[in-house]
Design an enzyme around this catalytic site. Structure first.
Site, short mmCIF file in Angstrom:
data_model
loop_
_atom_site.label_atom_id
_atom_site.label_comp_id
_atom_site.label_asym_id
_atom_site.label_seq_id
_atom_site.Cartn_x
_atom_site.Cartn_y
_atom_site.Cartn_z
N THR A 93 0.80 -1.08 0.08
CA THR A 93 0.04 -0.21 0.08
C THR A 93 0.90 1.20 0.04
O THR A 93 0.54 2.50 -0.56
CB THR A 93 -1.04 -0.09 1.18
OG1 THR A 93 -1.90 -0.98 1.06
CG2 THR A 93 -1.53 1.17 1.42
N SER A 101 -0.11 -9.71 -0.36
CA SER A 101 -0.89 -10.84 -0.19
C SER A 101 -0.36 -12.00 -1.27
O SER A 101 -0.85 -13.21 -1.17
CB SER A 101 -2.45 -10.71 -0.15
OG SER A 101 -2.63 -9.90 -1.30
N GLN A 116 -4.23 -20.64 19.55
CA GLN A 116 -5.00 -19.49 18.96
C GLN A 116 -5.01 -18.26 19.57
O GLN A 116 -5.23 -17.25 18.94
CB GLN A 116 -6.50 -19.94 18.53
CG GLN A 116 -6.49 -21.21 17.61
CD GLN A 116 -8.13 -21.75 17.35
OE1 GLN A 116 -8.80 -20.82 17.36
NE2 GLN A 116 -7.98 -23.04 16.95
N CYS A 117 -4.55 -18.07 20.93
CA CYS A 117 -4.72 -17.11 21.47
C CYS A 117 -3.43 -16.05 21.14
O CYS A 117 -2.49 -16.76 21.11
CB CYS A 117 -4.67 -17.38 23.11
SG CYS A 117 -5.97 -18.18 23.79
#
Ligand code: ASP
Length: 356
Positions: free
Chosen positions: A25, A75, A294-295
């Site tokens: 960006t 990406s 996942q935390c």
């Protein structure tokens, strides 16, 4: 990727930084389909930095810029992108005192983590930055990020891969993108800041740096990532209701050589022996399987709960408090090398660059 060099004027090259522009960006401009990476970056960078107050301009180190000819939205990055960047830095390593990599924010923390493993034993700064809005847009964060990245990349006390973003310097292999819109887009959930901009001062906390904790000569590991760049390493985040056949579809695939499992909490998975059996079968076949939580904060402790009991016996390696980026890129790095399964496991469990 190939580059078109464009060198700014300045003294001699070992006093200079090398800026590598890959896309993102920060350098994008509007097109009919939305923002697209745009070229002419060296001129645009000079123009932007010339807008800084004179005193700040005078504090800038001398630098050269190379731009990749195929600029990407990050990406689109793959392990081969990481490999190319490491090779480009290594090729020019002796000529520059530090490096700034300009990169899209979406996968910036993945590239930073991978570079840390490939450029082990760094004795000078490699600072990645990007921006949440394009350089030429109103109130963009781009100029501040570029200026700060250049300032930290000129500090010889910084001797590792770092991310400079929104006034903060983070260890690259500990960082995650935590926000899709805010300027403060990156966080380092399990390691303190390496440095900070306070007013016009750029403060480094050397005792938190890798140079202080892990001295040694550069020992780059420039590995060919081809064998692991086509889906051979997978990342599986558990969800309530996941079934053994779903896990098996990934893990038993003959192309898969390794997997990162993202479990719940301190390292739990559903109480279903068939799930464990799928994992044990894959690791028994020599696949390298690691687990993190996942935390975003805290570590896994495999076996602390009955619900996670059996994972270690199934051959799963603990990724402790590693970020998904750090754990995944480490699996890629380890699996790309011609190591025995035993050595792969040992390497994964060893702290290589302050990632755990
Ligand atoms: N999609 C962009 C990229 O990662 C987002 C950004 O740079 O902020 O290239």
């Amino acid at each position: 990727m190939s580059q078109a060099p464009l060198l700014a004027d300045a003294p001699s090259s070992q006093e200079r930084l090398l800026v590598i522009y890959t896309g993102g960006t920060i350098g994008m401009q509007p097109h009919e389909n939305g923002l697209t990476p745009a070229g002419n970056f060296p001129e645009r960078l000079t123009k932007a930095l010339n807008q800084l107050p004179l005193q700040l301009q005078q504090s800038l180190p001398a630098y050269d810029v190379i731009s990749y000819t195929s600029l990407i939205d990050s990406s689109a990055a793959t392990p081969l992108t990481w490999q190319q960047l490491a090779a480009d830095i290594a090729k020019r390593f002796a000529d520059y005192r530090g490096f700034v990599v300009i990169h899209g924010t979406d996968t910036l923390s993945w590239t930073a983590a991978s570079l840390a493993y490939q450029l082990q034993g760094l004795d000078r700064p490699v600072v990645l930055t990007g921006a949440m809005s394009p350089l030429e847009s109103a109130n963009s964060d781009a100029l501040g990020n570029l200026y700060g990245a250049l300032r930290f990349a000129a500090n010889p006390e910084l001797q590792e891969v770092a991310i400079y973003f929104a006034n903060r310097l983070l260890r690259g292999v500990r960082a995650i993108k935590q926000h899709s819109e805010a300027d403060e887009a990156f966080a380092s959930p399990s390691y303190p800041l390496l440095g900070e901009r306070i007013g016009d001062d750029f403060i480094l906390f050397p005792s938190r740096g890798l140079a202080y904790q892990q001295r040694g000569a550069p020992r780059f590991e420039l590995v060919d990532y081809q064998p692991v760049a086509h889906g051979e390493v997978v990342r599986i985040t558990l969800w309530p209701g996941i079934t053994p056949w779903q896990l098996e579809a990934w893990l038993s695939h003959p192309s898969v050589k390794g997997a990162l499992l993202q479990l719940w909490g301190a390292g739990n998975l559903p109480d279903n022996p068939d799930l464990l059996a799928v994992i044990a079968k894959a690791s028994g076949e020599g696949k390298l399987i690691a687990a993190i939580s996942q935390c975003p904060q805290g570590s896994v402790h495999l076996g602390a709960y009955a619900a996670g009991h059996g994972l270690a016996d199934a051959g799963v390696l603990s990724g402790d408090a590693m970020t998904p980026e750090a754990a995944y890129t480490k699996l890629v790095h380890v699996l790309a090398q011609p190591l025995s399964p035993e050595d792969q496991r040992k390497r994964f469990l060893t702290a290589l660059v302050g990632e755990r």
